[in-house]
Design a protein around this motif. Structure first.
Motif, PDB file in Angstrom:
ATOM      1  N   TRP A 105      49.089  23.425  43.867  1.00 40.04           N
ATOM      2  CA  TRP A 105      48.200  24.486  43.345  1.00 40.04           C
ATOM      3  C   TRP A 105      47.974  25.637  44.476  1.00 40.04           C
ATOM      4  O   TRP A 105      47.093  26.577  44.179  1.00 40.04           O
ATOM      5  N   SER A 106      48.376  25.293  45.600  1.00 34.83           N
ATOM      6  CA  SER A 106      48.101  26.507  46.770  1.00 34.83           C
ATOM      7  C   SER A 106      48.841  27.543  46.428  1.00 34.83           C
ATOM      8  O   SER A 106      48.382  28.740  47.016  1.00 34.83           O
ATOM      9  N   PHE A 107      49.891  27.905  45.309  1.00 34.29           N
ATOM     10  CA  PHE A 107      50.339  29.024  45.317  1.00 34.29           C
ATOM     11  C   PHE A 107      49.768  29.824  44.365  1.00 34.29           C
ATOM     12  O   PHE A 107      49.896  31.135  44.216  1.00 34.29           O
ATOM     13  N   GLY A 117      49.509  36.815  26.861  1.00 27.36           N
ATOM     14  CA  GLY A 117      50.266  36.859  25.430  1.00 27.36           C
ATOM     15  C   GLY A 117      51.365  37.595  25.397  1.00 27.36           C
ATOM     16  O   GLY A 117      51.891  37.899  24.259  1.00 27.36           O
ATOM     17  N   ARG A 118      52.282  37.806  26.401  1.00 30.14           N
ATOM     18  CA  ARG A 118      53.399  38.713  26.530  1.00 30.14           C
ATOM     19  C   ARG A 118      54.494  37.799  26.082  1.00 30.14           C
ATOM     20  O   ARG A 118      54.070  36.488  25.568  1.00 30.14           O
ATOM     21  N   GLU A 119      55.632  38.313  25.869  1.00 28.68           N
ATOM     22  CA  GLU A 119      56.844  37.541  25.307  1.00 28.68           C
ATOM     23  C   GLU A 119      56.957  36.253  26.268  1.00 28.68           C
ATOM     24  O   GLU A 119      56.714  36.153  27.344  1.00 28.68           O
ATOM     25  N   TRP A 120      57.755  35.279  25.481  1.00 32.37           N
ATOM     26  CA  TRP A 120      57.894  33.856  26.288  1.00 32.37           C
ATOM     27  C   TRP A 120      59.059  34.245  27.281  1.00 32.37           C
ATOM     28  O   TRP A 120      59.852  34.955  27.155  1.00 32.37           O
ATOM     29  N   ILE A 121      58.649  33.676  28.341  1.00 35.67           N
ATOM     30  CA  ILE A 121      59.544  33.820  29.730  1.00 35.67           C
ATOM     31  C   ILE A 121      60.055  32.582  30.068  1.00 35.67           C
ATOM     32  O   ILE A 121      59.426  31.439  29.744  1.00 35.67           O
ATOM     33  N   ALA A 122      61.065  32.598  30.925  1.00 35.56           N
ATOM     34  CA  ALA A 122      61.664  31.283  31.307  1.00 35.56           C
ATOM     35  C   ALA A 122      61.560  31.198  33.006  1.00 35.56           C
ATOM     36  O   ALA A 122      61.520  30.112  33.434  1.00 35.56           O
ATOM     37  N   ASN A 123      61.246  32.176  33.559  1.00 33.23           N
ATOM     38  CA  ASN A 123      60.840  32.050  35.044  1.00 33.23           C
ATOM     39  C   ASN A 123      59.953  33.332  35.390  1.00 33.23           C
ATOM     40  O   ASN A 123      59.731  34.186  34.501  1.00 33.23           O
ATOM     41  N   SER A 124      59.555  33.174  36.563  1.00 38.06           N
ATOM     42  CA  SER A 124      58.721  34.331  36.808  1.00 38.06           C
ATOM     43  C   SER A 124      58.894  34.460  38.512  1.00 38.06           C
ATOM     44  O   SER A 124      59.442  33.549  39.305  1.00 38.06           O
ATOM     45  N   PRO A 125      58.501  35.497  39.206  1.00 37.02           N
ATOM     46  CA  PRO A 125      58.417  35.601  40.699  1.00 37.02           C
ATOM     47  C   PRO A 125      57.776  34.407  41.538  1.00 37.02           C
ATOM     48  O   PRO A 125      58.299  33.843  42.463  1.00 37.02           O
ATOM     49  N   LEU A 126      56.611  33.624  40.972  1.00 35.66           N
ATOM     50  CA  LEU A 126      55.877  32.609  41.180  1.00 35.66           C
ATOM     51  C   LEU A 126      56.969  31.462  41.292  1.00 35.66           C
ATOM     52  O   LEU A 126      56.952  30.799  42.009  1.00 35.66           O
ATOM     53  N   SER A 127      57.485  31.283  40.139  1.00 35.80           N
ATOM     54  CA  SER A 127      58.446  30.053  40.057  1.00 35.80           C
ATOM     55  C   SER A 127      59.477  30.079  40.753  1.00 35.80           C
ATOM     56  O   SER A 127      59.912  29.132  41.306  1.00 35.80           O
ATOM     57  N   GLU A 128      60.054  31.406  41.313  1.00 35.15           N
ATOM     58  CA  GLU A 128      61.046  31.445  42.159  1.00 35.15           C
ATOM     59  C   GLU A 128      60.455  31.387  43.423  1.00 35.15           C
ATOM     60  O   GLU A 128      61.276  30.502  44.544  1.00 35.15           O
ATOM     61  N   THR A 129      59.578  31.572  43.903  1.00 40.02           N
ATOM     62  CA  THR A 129      58.788  31.276  45.201  1.00 40.02           C
ATOM     63  C   THR A 129      58.737  29.581  45.121  1.00 40.02           C
ATOM     64  O   THR A 129      58.819  29.151  46.402  1.00 40.02           O
ATOM     65  N   GLY A 143      65.178  24.588  40.015  1.00 39.50           N
ATOM     66  CA  GLY A 143      65.373  25.761  40.056  1.00 39.50           C
ATOM     67  C   GLY A 143      64.148  26.679  39.430  1.00 39.50           C
ATOM     68  O   GLY A 143      63.168  25.913  38.908  1.00 39.50           O
ATOM     69  N   PRO A 144      64.039  27.957  39.456  1.00 37.25           N
ATOM     70  CA  PRO A 144      63.141  28.777  39.048  1.00 37.25           C
ATOM     71  C   PRO A 144      62.694  28.449  37.576  1.00 37.25           C
ATOM     72  O   PRO A 144      61.460  28.371  37.142  1.00 37.25           O
ATOM     73  N   LYS A 145      63.643  28.000  36.539  1.00 36.77           N
ATOM     74  CA  LYS A 145      63.449  28.083  35.394  1.00 36.77           C
ATOM     75  C   LYS A 145      62.697  26.443  34.908  1.00 36.77           C
ATOM     76  O   LYS A 145      61.667  26.449  34.280  1.00 36.77           O
ATOM     77  N   ILE A 146      63.296  25.560  35.772  1.00 40.75           N
ATOM     78  CA  ILE A 146      62.635  24.104  35.683  1.00 40.75           C
ATOM     79  C   ILE A 146      61.453  24.272  36.172  1.00 40.75           C
ATOM     80  O   ILE A 146      60.408  23.581  35.769  1.00 40.75           O
ATOM     81  N   VAL A 147      61.289  24.906  37.418  1.00 45.64           N
ATOM     82  CA  VAL A 147      59.740  25.026  37.977  1.00 45.64           C
ATOM     83  C   VAL A 147      58.910  25.742  37.006  1.00 45.64           C
ATOM     84  O   VAL A 147      57.671  25.313  36.795  1.00 45.64           O
ATOM     85  N   TYR A 148      59.268  26.852  36.318  1.00 44.91           N
ATOM     86  CA  TYR A 148      58.458  27.419  35.349  1.00 44.91           C
ATOM     87  C   TYR A 148      57.773  26.579  34.251  1.00 44.91           C
ATOM     88  O   TYR A 148      56.747  26.478  33.885  1.00 44.91           O
ATOM     89  N   ALA A 149      58.983  25.893  33.669  1.00 46.64           N
ATOM     90  CA  ALA A 149      58.509  24.882  32.409  1.00 46.64           C
ATOM     91  C   ALA A 149      57.452  23.896  33.008  1.00 46.64           C
ATOM     92  O   ALA A 149      56.707  23.458  32.321  1.00 46.64           O
TER      93      ALA A 149
END
Length: 170
Positions: A105-107, A117-129, A143-149
């Motif tokens: 939760w520190s991030f 409510g934007r389009e469904w996304i698979a990753n983000s700059p935060l998930s990459e970080t 990876g960023p997609k797994i982390v975003y999920a």
């Protein structure tokens, strides 16, 4: 899937063990459909000692062989070994005084991100970080997609659709 969505998905999770369990399960999901992991979740919990990091961290080659023979779970050796190593990393963090939930939760300064409510996304700059930091610590299948999920599943990100009844509840 509906029961999972209605009761679990997107609910802010602050239990460190559960956050780790979900991260490990998301890793097992890589290349598969989440419904496969959900259907096997009880078997995963049994196979991995309730996802108790201390017990899993002590797993050895006999345990890897046992898990590879377990038809109730996804039998991918790299993912099994990554889970065992993930438990060791979790335990090392704890031994160094770092709570896994606080780390997760520190991030976001302890607050859920509510997307607009934007389009469904698979990753983000935060998930990459977060992915980079997890990898730096030695975690695998993050990876960023797994982390975003995972972020969606544990409520770090609220991606319920605008019209979804759960959006305001979580």
């Amino acid at each position: 899937m509906r029961r999972y969505h209605d009761a679990e998905w997107g609910v802010a999770q602050h239990d460190p063990r559960m956050l780790w369990e979900m991260l490990m399960l998301e890793g097992f999901q890589a290349g598969l459909a989440w419904i496969i992991i959900l259907r096997k979740r009880d078997a995963f919990r049994q196979a991995f000692a309730g996802f108790d990091p201390e017990i899993v961290a002590a797993f050895g080659e006999d345990d890897v062989a046992r898990l590879m023979a377990d038809p109730g779970i996804v039998r991918a050796e790299a993912k099994i070994r990554a889970t065992i190593e993930g438990a060791r990393i979790y335990c090392a963090m704890r031994e160094q005084g770092e709570n896994f939930a606080d780390f997760c939760w520190s991030f976001t300064d302890g607050k859920a991100i509510r997307n607009a409510g934007r389009e469904w996304i698979a990753n983000s700059p935060l998930s990459e970080t977060i992915s980079k930091e997890l990898k730096r610590r030695g975690f695998k299948f993050v990876g960023p997609k797994i982390v975003y999920a995972w972020m969606q599943a544990v409520g770090i990100v609220n991606d319920h659709e605008l019209a979804c009844f759960r959006r305001d509840e979580v």
